[in-house]
Design a protein around this motif. Structure first.
Motif, mmCIF file in Angstrom:
data_model
loop_
_atom_site.group_PDB
_atom_site.id
_atom_site.type_symbol
_atom_site.label_atom_id
_atom_site.label_comp_id
_atom_site.label_asym_id
_atom_site.label_seq_id
_atom_site.Cartn_x
_atom_site.Cartn_y
_atom_site.Cartn_z
ATOM 1 N N GLY A 69 -39.172 6.356 19.013
ATOM 2 C CA GLY A 69 -39.951 5.864 20.061
ATOM 3 C C GLY A 69 -39.392 4.913 21.094
ATOM 4 N N SER A 70 -38.061 4.494 20.537
ATOM 5 C CA SER A 70 -37.433 3.464 21.479
ATOM 6 C C SER A 70 -36.485 4.180 22.290
ATOM 7 C CB SER A 70 -36.717 2.435 20.632
ATOM 8 O OG SER A 70 -35.566 3.091 20.044
ATOM 9 N N ALA A 71 -35.958 3.152 23.173
ATOM 10 C CA ALA A 71 -35.025 3.881 24.415
ATOM 11 C C ALA A 71 -33.470 4.102 23.514
ATOM 12 C CB ALA A 71 -34.490 2.978 25.459
ATOM 13 N N PHE A 72 -33.555 3.490 22.598
ATOM 14 C CA PHE A 72 -32.221 3.799 21.597
ATOM 15 C C PHE A 72 -32.051 4.801 20.598
ATOM 16 C CE2 PHE A 72 -32.962 -0.876 22.592
ATOM 17 C CZ PHE A 72 -32.035 -0.898 23.433
ATOM 18 N N ASP A 73 -33.282 5.405 20.522
ATOM 19 C CA ASP A 73 -33.597 6.705 19.691
ATOM 20 C C ASP A 73 -32.735 7.657 20.049
ATOM 21 O OD1 ASP A 73 -34.464 8.349 17.432
ATOM 22 O OD2 ASP A 73 -36.095 9.051 18.690
ATOM 23 N N GLU A 74 -31.684 8.113 19.203
ATOM 24 C CA GLU A 74 -30.610 9.162 19.434
ATOM 25 C C GLU A 74 -30.931 10.326 18.478
ATOM 26 O OE1 GLU A 74 -26.559 7.008 21.117
ATOM 27 O OE2 GLU A 74 -26.908 6.860 19.270
ATOM 28 N N SER A 75 -31.899 10.457 18.032
ATOM 29 C CA SER A 75 -32.328 11.646 17.262
ATOM 30 C C SER A 75 -32.106 12.925 17.886
ATOM 31 C CB SER A 75 -33.803 11.504 16.667
ATOM 32 O OG SER A 75 -34.137 10.238 15.982
ATOM 33 N N PRO A 76 -32.194 13.287 19.169
ATOM 34 C CA PRO A 76 -32.152 14.284 19.845
ATOM 35 C C PRO A 76 -30.781 14.914 19.583
ATOM 36 C CG PRO A 76 -33.561 13.367 21.185
ATOM 37 C CD PRO A 76 -33.079 12.340 19.864
ATOM 38 N N TYR A 77 -29.881 14.000 19.613
ATOM 39 C CA TYR A 77 -28.295 14.177 19.440
ATOM 40 C C TYR A 77 -27.655 14.618 18.251
ATOM 41 C CZ TYR A 77 -28.588 11.816 23.953
ATOM 42 O OH TYR A 77 -28.694 11.460 25.261
ATOM 43 N N VAL A 78 -28.442 13.944 17.271
ATOM 44 C CA VAL A 78 -28.243 14.291 15.727
ATOM 45 C C VAL A 78 -28.806 15.530 15.552
ATOM 46 C CG1 VAL A 78 -29.076 13.689 13.243
ATOM 47 C CG2 VAL A 78 -28.471 11.748 15.095
ATOM 48 N N GLU A 79 -30.166 16.098 15.896
ATOM 49 C CA GLU A 79 -30.432 17.658 16.008
ATOM 50 C C GLU A 79 -29.663 18.436 16.616
ATOM 51 O OE1 GLU A 79 -33.067 20.059 14.084
ATOM 52 O OE2 GLU A 79 -32.867 17.924 13.770
ATOM 53 N N ALA A 80 -29.207 18.023 17.575
ATOM 54 C CA ALA A 80 -28.340 19.193 18.345
ATOM 55 C C ALA A 80 -27.154 19.376 17.553
ATOM 56 C CB ALA A 80 -28.023 18.742 19.916
ATOM 57 N N LEU A 81 -26.510 18.109 16.852
ATOM 58 C CA LEU A 81 -25.263 18.520 16.219
ATOM 59 C C LEU A 81 -25.612 19.509 14.965
ATOM 60 C CD1 LEU A 81 -22.460 17.798 16.591
ATOM 61 C CD2 LEU A 81 -22.906 16.123 14.746
ATOM 62 N N ARG A 82 -26.777 18.941 14.429
ATOM 63 C CA ARG A 82 -27.063 19.800 13.296
ATOM 64 C C ARG A 82 -27.189 21.115 13.491
ATOM 65 N NH1 ARG A 82 -31.202 22.293 11.019
ATOM 66 N NH2 ARG A 82 -32.621 21.535 12.395
ATOM 67 N N GLU A 83 -27.945 21.779 14.612
ATOM 68 C CA GLU A 83 -27.964 23.056 15.050
ATOM 69 C C GLU A 83 -26.634 23.826 15.492
ATOM 70 O OE1 GLU A 83 -31.154 22.775 18.143
ATOM 71 O OE2 GLU A 83 -32.686 22.254 16.799
ATOM 72 N N ARG A 84 -26.102 22.911 15.909
ATOM 73 C CA ARG A 84 -24.600 23.573 16.718
ATOM 74 C C ARG A 84 -23.741 23.921 15.319
ATOM 75 N NH1 ARG A 84 -20.637 25.321 16.794
ATOM 76 N NH2 ARG A 84 -19.007 25.258 18.618
ATOM 77 N N PHE A 85 -23.825 23.106 14.225
ATOM 78 C CA PHE A 85 -23.110 23.529 13.011
ATOM 79 C C PHE A 85 -24.035 23.768 11.795
ATOM 80 C CE2 PHE A 85 -20.304 20.637 15.397
ATOM 81 C CZ PHE A 85 -19.188 21.399 15.640
ATOM 82 N N GLU A 86 -25.014 24.851 11.932
ATOM 83 C CA GLU A 86 -26.020 24.960 11.010
ATOM 84 C C GLU A 86 -25.604 25.287 9.839
ATOM 85 O OE1 GLU A 86 -29.887 28.103 10.792
ATOM 86 O OE2 GLU A 86 -28.660 28.146 12.346
ATOM 87 N N GLY A 87 -25.933 24.564 8.751
ATOM 88 C CA GLY A 87 -25.531 24.771 7.353
ATOM 89 C C GLY A 87 -24.371 23.817 6.922
ATOM 90 N N SER A 88 -23.759 22.968 7.774
ATOM 91 C CA SER A 88 -22.870 22.205 7.534
ATOM 92 C C SER A 88 -23.386 20.880 7.089
ATOM 93 C CB SER A 88 -21.933 22.193 8.747
ATOM 94 O OG SER A 88 -21.289 23.218 9.253
ATOM 95 N N PHE A 89 -24.281 20.356 7.436
ATOM 96 C CA PHE A 89 -24.917 19.153 7.101
ATOM 97 C C PHE A 89 -26.189 19.079 6.427
ATOM 98 C CE2 PHE A 89 -22.521 18.806 11.328
ATOM 99 C CZ PHE A 89 -21.447 18.389 10.650
ATOM 100 N N GLU A 90 -26.533 18.105 5.533
ATOM 101 C CA GLU A 90 -27.721 17.766 5.033
ATOM 102 C C GLU A 90 -27.971 16.486 5.515
ATOM 103 O OE1 GLU A 90 -30.068 16.426 0.990
ATOM 104 O OE2 GLU A 90 -28.076 17.090 0.678
ATOM 105 N N VAL A 91 -29.067 16.571 6.557
ATOM 106 C CA VAL A 91 -29.119 15.015 7.239
ATOM 107 C C VAL A 91 -30.149 14.463 6.664
ATOM 108 C CG1 VAL A 91 -30.099 14.158 9.392
ATOM 109 C CG2 VAL A 91 -28.660 16.182 9.547
ATOM 110 N N ILE A 92 -29.896 13.119 6.021
ATOM 111 C CA ILE A 92 -30.749 12.227 5.599
ATOM 112 C C ILE A 92 -31.037 11.112 6.364
ATOM 113 C CG2 ILE A 92 -30.949 10.743 3.505
ATOM 114 C CD1 ILE A 92 -28.796 12.275 2.185
ATOM 115 N N ARG A 93 -32.399 10.852 6.715
ATOM 116 C CA ARG A 93 -33.015 9.805 7.759
ATOM 117 C C ARG A 93 -33.100 8.600 6.927
ATOM 118 N NH1 ARG A 93 -33.700 14.848 9.776
ATOM 119 N NH2 ARG A 93 -33.159 15.154 12.155
ATOM 120 N N ALA A 94 -32.666 7.527 7.589
ATOM 121 C CA ALA A 94 -33.199 6.177 7.080
ATOM 122 C C ALA A 94 -34.095 5.474 8.251
ATOM 123 C CB ALA A 94 -31.969 5.232 6.737
ATOM 124 N N PRO A 95 -35.268 5.629 8.138
ATOM 125 C CA PRO A 95 -36.016 5.239 9.264
ATOM 126 C C PRO A 95 -35.845 3.591 9.728
ATOM 127 C CG PRO A 95 -37.608 5.460 7.530
ATOM 128 C CD PRO A 95 -36.227 6.060 7.026
#
Length: 299
Positions: A69-95
């Motif tokens: 919810g902040s202006a510094f949230d870069e989650s969309p870029y993380v998600e885009a990379l995960r989709e770009r290389f599907e299956g390559s990463f297990e994304v673990i989020r530290a809120p």
């Protein structure tokens, strides 16, 4: 990025740099314990993660700390990379949120044993904690990318002064057009260009003044290399690599990792360093060519 804002480059140089970066990341994977990576969504960590995917990694653990919810949230870029290389990463989020920051502030200041002004130090500590909880004792990351590739605004400002000092006004003129450059910054660039020794003395005075409110034991002298003039490109680069930039990163990272487990800390490895990328491999179009500093994409 608009085509007009791109810096010309040689395809062979770009291909060679890409090869060197991939080799550097691959060399950091040598370990007898599990290895993970941090991923902020920014350029540097995304490049490291992309290299891991290119190297054929599957389900590679990557840790990300975001500010929902902040202006510094870069989650969309993380998600885009995960989709770009599907299956390559297990994304673990530290809120990360304001409540957690407030709760942990005192502890982190105690661990660092000194004042600091960068909240990313806390976020990095959260990533280290998450990695340790998942049994990952080694983390790759994009730390050091800005220092190596002139990613900070002050570097571009110093390079503009250097260009001006050498009689080349193109870079200086482009920097002035940037919406990121205000009158005081422009004045300092002019001072560094025409009177570099005066600018150096002014910078030393300001740095001492910034420390003046600290008690004497904390007022450690900065290395002499920190105060290079704008008359030499090497001086600007050394300031980033050997005195102000990379040493500070390693300093904070070491304390964050050791605080989590002094006997068996989770270590972080800057995956692209001055040692892994030979000198001269990165072409800096500092004079003549139009820098991307106008749009803020100086890397």
């Amino acid at each position: 990025m608009p085509h007009r804002d791109r810096v010309p480059f040689q395809r062979n140089e770009a291909a060679r740099l890409r090869e060197l970066v991939i080799q550097s990341v691959e060399s950091q994977l040598l370990s007898d314990v599990p290895v993970g990576a941090t991923l902020s969504g920014g350029l540097d960590s995304s490049i490291i993660a992309s290299c891991l995917a290119v190297l054929g990694k599957k389900g590679f653990p990557v840790f990300t700390a975001q500010f929902p919810g902040s202006a510094f949230d870069e989650s969309p870029y993380v998600e885009a990379l995960r989709e770009r290389f599907e299956g390559s990463f297990e994304v673990i989020r530290a809120p990360v949120g304001s409540i957690r920051l407030q709760k942990d502030m005192g502890r982190v200041i105690h661990q660092q044993e000194e004042p600091f002004g960068d909240p990313s130090i806390m976020a990095h500590g959260f990533l280290v904690q998450a990695a340790q909880q998942h049994g990952i004792p080694v983390l790759l990351g994009g730390q050091g990318g800005d220092e190596l590739s002139m990613g900070y605004p002050w570097m571009v400002q110093r390079l503009a002064a250097y260009s001006l000092n050498k009689g080349r006004v193109t870079l200086f003129a482009d920097v002035l057009k940037s919406r990121y450059v205000k009158l005081p910054v422009a004045a300092r660039i002019l001072l560094g260009g025409f009177f570099p020794a005066v600018e150096k003395k002014f910078r030393l005075i300001m740095r001492k003044r910034q420390k003046s409110w600290l008690r004497t034991p904390f007022q450690l002298p900065s290395p002499a290399v920190s105060f290079g003039t704008s008359t030499g490109f090497d001086e600007i680069y050394r300031e980033s690599l050997y005195s102000v930039g990379l040493p500070h990163l390693c300093h904070y990272d070491d304390r964050s990792t050791m605080a989590r487990s002094p006997t068996c800390p989770t270590s972080t490895r800057p995956s692209v360093t001055p040692c892994s990328i030979p000198a001269g491999s990165i072409p800096f179009p500092i004079c003549g060519a139009r820098w991307e500093s106008v749009t803020g994409y100086q890397k």
